[in-house]
Write a protein that holds these residues in place. Structure first.
Motif, short mmCIF file in Angstrom:
data_model
loop_
_atom_site.label_atom_id
_atom_site.label_comp_id
_atom_site.label_asym_id
_atom_site.label_seq_id
_atom_site.Cartn_x
_atom_site.Cartn_y
_atom_site.Cartn_z
N ARG A 185 -15.67 -19.31 -16.87
CA ARG A 185 -15.73 -20.26 -15.91
C ARG A 185 -16.83 -20.55 -15.11
N GLY A 186 -16.94 -19.50 -14.18
CA GLY A 186 -17.72 -19.47 -13.05
C GLY A 186 -19.48 -18.69 -13.97
N PHE A 216 -7.51 -15.29 -17.80
CA PHE A 216 -7.44 -15.93 -16.81
C PHE A 216 -8.93 -15.94 -14.91
N SER A 250 -11.61 -15.95 -15.36
CA SER A 250 -13.07 -17.12 -14.74
C SER A 250 -14.13 -16.65 -14.19
N CYS A 263 -20.09 -17.24 -22.31
CA CYS A 263 -19.24 -17.03 -21.71
C CYS A 263 -18.38 -15.64 -22.77
N GLY A 304 -20.10 -26.62 -17.48
CA GLY A 304 -18.97 -26.76 -16.45
C GLY A 304 -17.90 -27.15 -17.94
N ASP A 331 -12.62 -26.50 -18.61
CA ASP A 331 -11.70 -26.82 -17.73
C ASP A 331 -10.90 -25.87 -16.50
N ASP A 332 -10.22 -26.05 -15.03
CA ASP A 332 -9.08 -25.56 -14.54
C ASP A 332 -8.02 -24.77 -16.01
N ASP A 333 -7.90 -25.84 -16.42
CA ASP A 333 -6.52 -24.76 -17.74
C ASP A 333 -6.66 -24.03 -18.93
N PHE A 334 -8.57 -22.86 -18.05
CA PHE A 334 -9.24 -23.07 -19.55
C PHE A 334 -9.26 -23.06 -20.82
N GLN A 335 -9.34 -24.86 -21.07
CA GLN A 335 -9.69 -24.99 -22.34
C GLN A 335 -10.93 -25.71 -22.26
N ARG A 374 -6.08 -17.79 -25.87
CA ARG A 374 -4.94 -17.76 -25.01
C ARG A 374 -4.08 -16.42 -24.82
#
Length: 300
Positions: free
Chosen positions: A76-77, A71, A73, A101, A82, A85-89, A66
């Protein structure tokens, strides 16, 4: 040379562990390997004293630094599972270890790291050394863990000057079964006379045949459906596969397991005698001489 016997079945609950435990008790100079790593139960009978424990690492999973992550994305993309998650966990149970990734991250914030997926044990039992394992809940790589257990059993056999390894294999026809039978000297398939049991037997025998491994068959709970028992016997005869044991349905295995004993330790009856007789025939096959081409003189 250490001989290796694997006991498998087309489905769970046919009696593999019951047969395997008796075989290792009668073998006198063998190592037991519990390779049903998804649902290991040999320890219920063997009461092993754990001597050594090692962590098992299966698939690598993604880890996001982190401090380096912006961030953006990109990870994530690109993750089709999937798992970020939205918090990049990273969801370690959702991550399939594909490393896309890590590949797409422009800031080198993602790395693939080892994650503990289970444990491998070396134990001593009243019948000798035992190699076994426990796969974590929801973990994959069961085939890889089976290979680790088999390698551990081989090392134990060499260390303790054993002449056989008896492998309690997993059910089915998947990668864990392939890992349990590859390179062994003999396979014993335990079947039961249900319609699904007949179908599963045919499937698992095809797998064994593919690897050109000598194979024998045991029919357990034979009196549950005598018509299907005869069907299995006829099928095996047509395939030139010997049925070395025909065991009746009996409550002895359950009662013995509750007491933490093999069926031969628990009681001397027709059921336990049937497994003993089957072992004598299996032992003859296992230690059979090979011909000048190195091929077993059975099922060849």
């Amino acid at each position: 040379m250490v001989k290796q016997l694997t006991i498998i079945s087309g489905k769970g609950g046919t009696g593999k562990t019951t047969v395997s435990s008796v075989f290792v008790s009668l073998a006198e100079n063998a190592v037991i390997a519990d390779c049903d790593v998804d649902a290991a139960d040999m320890h219920l009978i063997m009461s092993p004293e754990i001597i050594e424990k090692k962590d098992f690492y299966g698939l690598k999973v993604a880890s996001i630094d982190r401090e380096l992550c912006t961030f953006c994305s990109s990870c994530r993309g690109s993750c089709r599972f999937g798992a970020i998650d939205d918090d990049f966990q990273v969801d370690v149970y959702g991550c399939e270890g594909c490393a896309v990734c890590e590949y797409v991250c422009p800031f080198d914030a993602v790395t693939m790291v080892d994650r503990k997926a289970g444990e491998v044990f070396i134990s001593m039992t009243r019948f000798g050394p035992m190699a076994h394992a426990k796969l974590g809940i929801g973990e994959e790589a069961s085939g890889k863990l089976v290979s680790v257990v088999r390698n551990t059993a081989r090392d134990l056999a060499l260390k303790h000057d054993k002449d056989a390894i008896i492998i309690d294999g997993p059910p089915g026809t998947g990668c864990s079964v392939i890992a349990a039978i590859t390179g062994v000297d003999l396979v014993l398939v335990v079947s039961e006379p249900t319609l699904s049991g007949v179908h599963d037997l045919e499937r698992v025998l095809e797998v064994v045949k593919h690897f050109r491994i000598p194979v024998l068959v045991c029919i357990n709970k034979s009196n549950v459906n005598e018509k299907n028992t005869r069907m299995i016997q006829d099928y095996c005869m047509a395939q030139e596969i010997e049925v070395v044991g025909v065991l009746p349905y009996d409550r002895t295995p359950t009662a013995a397991m509750v007491e933490g004993k093999t069926v031969t330790e628990y009681v001397d009856n027709n059921f336990s005698s049937g497994i003993c007789s089957m072992w004598e025939r299996v032992r003859e096959y296992l230690f059979a001489e090979r011909n000048s081409c190195g091929v077993d003189l059975i099922n060849s």
